[in-house]
Design a protein around this motif. Structure first.
Motif, mmCIF file in Angstrom:
data_model
loop_
_atom_site.group_PDB
_atom_site.id
_atom_site.type_symbol
_atom_site.label_atom_id
_atom_site.label_comp_id
_atom_site.label_asym_id
_atom_site.label_seq_id
_atom_site.Cartn_x
_atom_site.Cartn_y
_atom_site.Cartn_z
ATOM 1 N N GLN A 2 0.807 -1.204 -0.096
ATOM 2 C CA GLN A 2 -0.096 -0.145 -0.103
ATOM 3 C C GLN A 2 0.851 1.223 0.000
ATOM 4 O O GLN A 2 0.532 2.211 0.694
ATOM 5 N N ASP A 3 1.858 1.178 -0.865
ATOM 6 C CA ASP A 3 2.720 2.278 -0.799
ATOM 7 C C ASP A 3 2.830 3.103 -2.162
ATOM 8 O O ASP A 3 3.425 3.789 -2.398
ATOM 9 N N GLY A 4 1.833 2.659 -2.989
ATOM 10 C CA GLY A 4 1.696 3.100 -4.317
ATOM 11 C C GLY A 4 2.544 2.546 -5.403
ATOM 12 O O GLY A 4 2.501 2.747 -6.619
ATOM 13 N N SER A 5 3.601 1.634 -4.816
ATOM 14 C CA SER A 5 4.379 0.997 -5.904
ATOM 15 C C SER A 5 3.753 0.288 -6.912
ATOM 16 O O SER A 5 4.209 0.302 -8.120
ATOM 17 N N ALA A 6 2.767 -0.364 -6.515
ATOM 18 C CA ALA A 6 2.034 -1.166 -7.560
ATOM 19 C C ALA A 6 1.140 -0.508 -8.568
ATOM 20 O O ALA A 6 1.408 -0.694 -9.724
ATOM 21 N N GLU A 7 0.650 0.259 -7.918
ATOM 22 C CA GLU A 7 -0.217 1.364 -8.763
ATOM 23 C C GLU A 7 0.670 2.070 -9.869
ATOM 24 O O GLU A 7 0.329 2.370 -10.929
ATOM 25 N N PRO A 32 -10.812 -8.326 -4.528
ATOM 26 C CA PRO A 32 -10.530 -7.612 -3.584
ATOM 27 C C PRO A 32 -9.696 -6.251 -3.624
ATOM 28 O O PRO A 32 -9.837 -5.459 -2.891
ATOM 29 N N TRP A 33 -8.949 -6.306 -4.774
ATOM 30 C CA TRP A 33 -8.044 -5.033 -5.067
ATOM 31 C C TRP A 33 -8.844 -3.983 -5.639
ATOM 32 O O TRP A 33 -8.444 -2.892 -5.854
ATOM 33 N N PHE A 34 -10.101 -4.135 -5.773
ATOM 34 C CA PHE A 34 -11.064 -2.895 -5.998
ATOM 35 C C PHE A 34 -11.543 -2.441 -4.918
ATOM 36 O O PHE A 34 -12.472 -1.367 -4.839
ATOM 37 N N SER A 35 -11.380 -2.784 -3.704
ATOM 38 C CA SER A 35 -11.814 -2.399 -2.224
ATOM 39 C C SER A 35 -11.223 -0.944 -2.008
ATOM 40 O O SER A 35 -10.022 -0.909 -2.047
ATOM 41 N N PRO A 36 -12.123 0.046 -1.607
ATOM 42 C CA PRO A 36 -11.513 1.223 -0.874
ATOM 43 C C PRO A 36 -10.721 1.088 0.238
ATOM 44 O O PRO A 36 -10.100 2.088 0.728
ATOM 45 N N ILE A 37 -10.419 -0.426 0.797
ATOM 46 C CA ILE A 37 -9.620 -0.564 2.003
ATOM 47 C C ILE A 37 -8.179 -0.366 1.576
ATOM 48 O O ILE A 37 -7.413 0.145 2.640
ATOM 49 N N TYR A 38 -7.802 -0.225 0.656
ATOM 50 C CA TYR A 38 -6.419 0.123 0.361
ATOM 51 C C TYR A 38 -5.981 1.522 0.081
ATOM 52 O O TYR A 38 -6.403 2.309 -0.718
ATOM 53 N N ALA A 39 -5.030 1.761 1.156
ATOM 54 C CA ALA A 39 -4.700 3.042 1.414
ATOM 55 C C ALA A 39 -4.077 3.803 -0.220
ATOM 56 O O ALA A 39 -4.466 4.982 -0.186
ATOM 57 N N SER A 40 -3.664 2.959 -0.731
ATOM 58 C CA SER A 40 -2.866 3.389 -2.155
ATOM 59 C C SER A 40 -3.876 3.301 -3.318
ATOM 60 O O SER A 40 -3.478 3.764 -4.468
ATOM 61 N N GLY A 41 -4.885 2.772 -3.149
ATOM 62 C CA GLY A 41 -6.233 2.683 -4.135
ATOM 63 C C GLY A 41 -6.244 1.462 -4.769
ATOM 64 O O GLY A 41 -7.098 1.136 -5.397
ATOM 65 N N SER A 53 -20.574 -7.598 -0.780
ATOM 66 C CA SER A 53 -19.475 -8.485 -0.583
ATOM 67 C C SER A 53 -19.538 -8.379 0.948
ATOM 68 O O SER A 53 -20.125 -7.590 1.732
ATOM 69 N N SER A 54 -18.619 -9.079 1.579
ATOM 70 C CA SER A 54 -18.426 -9.204 3.101
ATOM 71 C C SER A 54 -17.586 -7.913 3.501
ATOM 72 O O SER A 54 -17.004 -7.376 2.624
ATOM 73 N N SER A 55 -17.465 -7.851 4.872
ATOM 74 C CA SER A 55 -16.813 -7.011 5.330
ATOM 75 C C SER A 55 -15.397 -7.231 5.332
ATOM 76 O O SER A 55 -14.415 -6.075 5.510
ATOM 77 N N THR A 56 -14.935 -8.208 5.008
ATOM 78 C CA THR A 56 -13.575 -8.581 4.908
ATOM 79 C C THR A 56 -12.856 -7.844 3.644
ATOM 80 O O THR A 56 -12.087 -7.401 3.683
#
Length: 190
Positions: free
Chosen positions: A53-58, A86-95, A138-141
């Motif tokens: 979640q540091d932006g490197s992947a994006e 799950p990579w579309f979830s807004p839980i990822y700080a880097s998006g 989806s679930s809360s996970t």
């Protein structure tokens, strides 16, 4: 009929192994053109990079996709991505893939969303295995990652393809039998 090459997959982690995005794109373009292919599907599964979640992947995926599209023009070639849902979830700080879609979604023809094959944590054991979990809630996970929830977050619905394994043996989890999946698709199209 279109011939497509799939790049990466579960055993290739380009960021974690230090691959340069532009050089990697250039190599893939050379392969597509050498063999007269019509498309490249980016089956990016570098979980360590996304989970950092540091932006490197994006940023890597953005540069990579821009380099691909610059050499594989729209209308002549198809470029797709196959992220896990799950990579579309807004839980990822880097998006995660929401950020990828915002930065280069216009260069991607569609997403073959993998609604399967992710490490299961306690609450996610039935993720995407019912019509409700797959399509609506989806679930809360992995919040906001059912098909219509992803679209509600701004990813165009006409770019979202439901990816499911054909048999239970084709994936580690979140399998749906064909008749249940067909019922879900009928509901989604209604």
């Amino acid at each position: 009929m279109s011939l497509i090459v799939s790049a990466f997959g579960s055993t290739d982690a380009p960021i974690s192994t230090g691959a340069d995005p532009t050089a990697t794109a250039n190599n893939l373009v050379a392969f597509v053109k050498q063999y007269g292919l019509d498309s490249a599907d980016i089956d990016y599964e570098d979980f360590n990079a996304v989970n950092a979640q540091d932006g490197s992947a994006e940023n890597w995926l953005t540069t990579f996709t821009q380099a691909l599209r610059a050499q594989l023009p729209e209308g002549q070639y198809i470029i797709t991505h196959a992220p896990v849902a799950p990579w579309f979830s807004p839980i990822y700080a880097s998006g995660a893939y929401l950020a990828v879609d915002q930065m280069v979604g216009s260069l991607i023809d569609w997403y073959n969303v993998q609604f399967y094959n992710l490490v299961v944590v306690t609450e996610g054991t039935s993720e995407y295995t019912t019509c409700t979990r797959l399509l609506n809630t989806s679930s809360s996970t992995w919040p906001s990652t059912a098909l219509f929830q992803i679209a509600a977050l701004g990813v165009p619905l006409n770019k979202l393809v439901i990816g499911k394994p054909a048999t239970a043996g084709d994936a580690s989890n979140w399998y749906m039998d064909a008749s249940t999946l067909a019922g879900c698709l009928g509901t989604a199209k209604a």
